[in-house]
Design an enzyme around this catalytic site. Structure first.
Site, PDB file in Angstrom:
ATOM      1  N   GLU A  54       5.400   6.406  11.119  1.00  0.00           N
ATOM      2  CA  GLU A  54       4.750   5.694  12.212  1.00  0.00           C
ATOM      3  C   GLU A  54       3.239   5.642  12.022  1.00  0.00           C
ATOM      4  OE1 GLU A  54       7.701   8.518  14.326  1.00  0.00           O
ATOM      5  OE2 GLU A  54       6.836   8.308  12.324  1.00  0.00           O
ATOM      6  N   CYS A  77       7.993  12.239  16.763  1.00  0.00           N
ATOM      7  CA  CYS A  77       7.819  13.651  17.130  1.00  0.00           C
ATOM      8  C   CYS A  77       6.800  13.790  18.261  1.00  0.00           C
ATOM      9  CB  CYS A  77       7.398  14.472  15.918  1.00  0.00           C
ATOM     10  SG  CYS A  77       5.815  14.005  15.190  1.00  0.00           S
ATOM     11  N   ARG A 184      22.114  14.493  -7.720  1.00  0.00           N
ATOM     12  CA  ARG A 184      21.361  15.740  -7.866  1.00  0.00           C
ATOM     13  C   ARG A 184      19.895  15.556  -7.476  1.00  0.00           C
ATOM     14  NH1 ARG A 184      23.194  17.815 -13.930  1.00  0.00           N
ATOM     15  NH2 ARG A 184      25.327  18.469 -13.413  1.00  0.00           N
ATOM     16  N   THR A 196      31.238  29.261 -14.734  1.00  0.00           N
ATOM     17  CA  THR A 196      30.944  27.915 -15.244  1.00  0.00           C
ATOM     18  C   THR A 196      29.771  27.966 -16.216  1.00  0.00           C
ATOM     19  OG1 THR A 196      31.771  26.886 -13.214  1.00  0.00           O
ATOM     20  CG2 THR A 196      30.288  25.561 -14.575  1.00  0.00           C
ATOM     21  N   ARG A 207      18.473  14.638 -16.138  1.00  0.00           N
ATOM     22  CA  ARG A 207      17.944  14.028 -17.360  1.00  0.00           C
ATOM     23  C   ARG A 207      18.441  12.596 -17.601  1.00  0.00           C
ATOM     24  NH1 ARG A 207      21.641  17.692 -18.007  1.00  0.00           N
ATOM     25  NH2 ARG A 207      23.500  17.314 -19.256  1.00  0.00           N
ATOM     26  N   GLU A 293      28.769  22.253  -7.398  1.00  0.00           N
ATOM     27  CA  GLU A 293      29.312  21.608  -8.603  1.00  0.00           C
ATOM     28  C   GLU A 293      30.103  22.571  -9.455  1.00  0.00           C
ATOM     29  OE1 GLU A 293      27.546  19.220 -11.710  1.00  0.00           O
ATOM     30  OE2 GLU A 293      26.366  18.151 -10.230  1.00  0.00           O
ATOM     31  N   GLY A 295      33.293  25.289 -10.564  1.00  0.00           N
ATOM     32  CA  GLY A 295      34.670  25.041 -10.970  1.00  0.00           C
ATOM     33  C   GLY A 295      35.647  25.216  -9.823  1.00  0.00           C
TER      34      GLY A 295
END
Length: 355
Positions: A54, A77, A184, A196, A207, A293, A295
């Site tokens: 705003e 706010c 991500r 994992t 990446r 993420e 297993g």
């Protein structure tokens, strides 16, 4: 509501999305100033501590704000936080009407911003595109009301629910992998288990796309993680947190700290990290969104304890068969998703739904 309110509110939402992954722990907000049927300025919140949407939009409009309508997807706010109250700035600017997508769930605001504007003589309309506004800031909404992160469980699987295959051949396609990296970059943190790490030695970065790396959280009750694991040794724009218990050897904790990892001691439960306790501690670190993420064990553990808010399942059109690892393991009660959506990613299908 006039016939153009939805159009301008949708423009606010699209502006707000430019802040994806950048505003936490603040919400994503866009603002548009309209006068005599023309957009005269707009803005969006870029990062926590920076000016709110705003303020940016009104600053661009200057004196043209007088008598104008301000559109914003979240209630302005009314308190001093990292920045002064936006409601005061709107009143000072001489705005005549304010259109709000949703009331701010923050207990410090929650209707007070709207009430302050009305008491100052401004016309205020709210609840327009409310569902879209809520979904955009679903992580903020949960965090600001519970102090816990919004948790998304992501799994890549075959048609027969396998998440691994003989020879560890990638299950999902390139478009799915890029979508995961983009996801991500939009979230504060990513979580996997120590098993994992030992099995796949992932980097947990973004990446494949342009975007920030998430904070890497490794659940490791006894700090068994290798000091040579890539999440420990390879550089990232975000930090690495090892969530462990009092069972972890002091020597290993010091070695991990020397490598640059942060150690988060969480209470134990049956010899493992208590996941509810972990989420509470992550919330205390202002982590508002978390991508699980890991297993099958991690996934099943989060689901059994009802700690998942949303699921994103990347399903590829193949049957692995044989001894490949199943996505959720055994002993899991029925989990039903709602507001389910489907999206095609190359040959894969992304199924998204809320638990």
């Amino acid at each position: 509501m006039n016939k153009n309110d939805e159009e301008y509110l949708r423009r606010c939402l699209n502006l707000a999305k430019r802040g994806l992954g950048k505003t936490s722990p603040n919400p994503m907000v866009g603002a548009v100033v309209v006068k005599e049927g023309r957009v005269i300025s707009e803005g969006y919140h870029r990062k926590a501590g920076g000016p709110h949407a705003e303020v940016i939009a009104l600053g661009k409009a200057g004196e043209r704000s007088r008598g104008a309508t301000l559109y914003v997807n979240l209630e302005p706010c009314s308190h001093y936080g990292r920045t002064p109250p936006c409601a005061d700035r709107i009143i000072e600017a001489g705005v005549k009407r304010v259109v709000v997508g949703m009331v701010d769930p923050n207990p410090l605001v929650k209707g007070k911003g709207i009430e302050g504007l009305r008491q100052a003589g401004l016309e205020v309309s709210s609840g327009i595109l409310e569902q879209e506004s809520r979904r955009l800031n679903e992580a903020y909404q949960k965090y600001i009301t519970t102090s816990l992160p919004f948790v998304i469980l992501k799994m890549g699987m075959s048609l027969d629910s396998k998440i691994t295959s003989p020879g560890q051949i990638r299950i999902t396609g390139e478009k799915s992998r890029r979508a995961v990296h983009r996801l991500r970059s939009h979230l504060d943190a990513i979580l996997i288990g120590q098993e994992t790490v030992a099995k796949d030695d992932p980097q947990l970065t973004t990446r494949l796309v342009k975007g920030k790396d998430p904070i890497r959280v490794i659940v490791d009750s006894k700090a068994k993680i290798s000091l040579e694991a890539r999440v420990v040794t390879q550089p990232s724009s975000a930090r690495t947190i090892i969530a462990t218990t009092r069972l972890a050897p002091a020597k290993k904790i010091k070695q991990l700290k020397d490598k640059g990892a942060e150690i988060l001691i969480v209470k134990g439960k049956d010899g493992l990290v208590d996941l509810k306790g972990l989420l509470k501690k992550l919330g205390e670190l202002e982590i508002t969104s978390l991508l699980v993420e890991g297993g099958a064990k991690i996934a099943a553990s989060f689901l059994k304890e009802s700690l998942i808010d949303k699921m994103m399942l990347f399903v590829c059109p193949k049957i692995i068969g044989g001894s490949g690892l199943a996505a959720f393991g055994q002993g899991l009660a029925e989990v039903r998703l709602k507001e389910v959506k489907y999206r095609k990613l190359g040959e894969d299908v992304l199924i998204t739904g809320y638990v």
